[in-house]
Design an enzyme around this catalytic site. Sequence first.
Site, short mmCIF file in Angstrom:
data_model
loop_
_atom_site.label_atom_id
_atom_site.label_comp_id
_atom_site.label_asym_id
_atom_site.label_seq_id
_atom_site.Cartn_x
_atom_site.Cartn_y
_atom_site.Cartn_z
N ARG A 226 0.85 -1.19 0.00
CA ARG A 226 0.00 0.00 0.00
C ARG A 226 0.89 1.24 0.00
NH1 ARG A 226 -3.48 -2.69 -1.64
NH2 ARG A 226 -5.51 -3.13 -0.74
N HIS A 274 -1.67 0.59 -9.77
CA HIS A 274 -2.30 -0.38 -8.85
C HIS A 274 -2.93 -1.52 -9.67
CE1 HIS A 274 -4.36 -1.00 -4.70
NE2 HIS A 274 -4.19 -2.16 -5.31
#
Length: 311
Positions: A226, A274
Amino acid sequence: MRCVLVSRSLDLRFYLGPQFMRAADCIEIVSHPHDGPATDVRLAVAWHPPDDAFERYPNLQAVCSIGAGVDNILACPSLRPDVDVIRVVDPAQAQMMSGFVAWHVIGHQRRFATYQAQQREERWQRLGQRRAQDVPVGILGFGEIGRRVAADLALLGFPVMAWSRTAKQTPQGVCSFHGTAGLDAMLGQTEVLVNLLPLTPETKGILNRTTFARMYRGGYLIQVGRGEHLVDADLLAALEDGQLAGAALDVFATEPLAPGHPFWRYPRIVVTPHDACEVSVEAIGATFRATAEAIRAGRRPPHSIDRERGY
Ligand code: NDP
Ligand code: OXD
């Protein structure tokens, strides 16, 4: 039973598609904010829920993520502590992640970035080869995805180490480390660092200057956890002074990555949006059905995360 779809970043009804809606037998699926009787809503499917989303549903028992990570759901202030949060476990996703990580590990080992630069200059120059055995890889996180990544890299011949919170039995070719002392020991032998940790208060900011300084000089970072794991300025400093040779970044503190952010144009950083891997709608559907079944049977849903631990 009623299930509410909650997201401020995605149209979940569109994302999950008609097949998901049909498979959700005997469950009425509504979109948030739901105007009908909110007391029947016992289940939610969520991704980046708005802050006040769960206030409306007093009988909510479980929230299913549509991904492996649940940090965006746990961060929601209106999520009550007694509500179960369920992650998706999808072996096909772990396999996709493994390919993505192997691509970058081999890219570093075989100097693909330098060859691409040479091609742009029409320069024919062999750079010399390094064997996989000479490029040790350290993986932060040895869970559902980290285990698959570690096993596959070991098969490719890389010396693989993996770090977790608790001690592990490891497959052949993978060395396990845990706890603070374990992290220091692993980093001291790491050239390529792969981040596959969940975001929790303990892991936030773990990719920082101290971490990079412990690795081999000229190392490489593969950041697929993350964005908040990484201290952006520390990465740029480590690249500038040569402690790191390059980095592959798939996740960012703010997504999409802001226009003009230095990562976009930094020559030794590879940016992907992502997209290292995603769970399939089938896997989300299976998780959803197992959760609904558990709620009906009065059981704790499978793949409920530990709210105290944060993953
Ligand atoms: P798991 O929950 O299965 O595994 C997490 C691992 O991290 C475990 O080994 C756990 O240790 C370890 N860990 C957690 N906290 C600590 C800590 N404080 N110190 C040391 N180790 C710790 O997660 P997954 O493998 O399924 O996924 C990991 C993460 O990858 C997700 O949370 C998400 O953030 C990211 N992800 C990114 C994607 C992308 O497209 N970029 C796609 C999918 C996931 P232990 O085993 O001891 O509990
Ligand atoms: C994630 C996922 O958690 O895509 O990032 O599963």
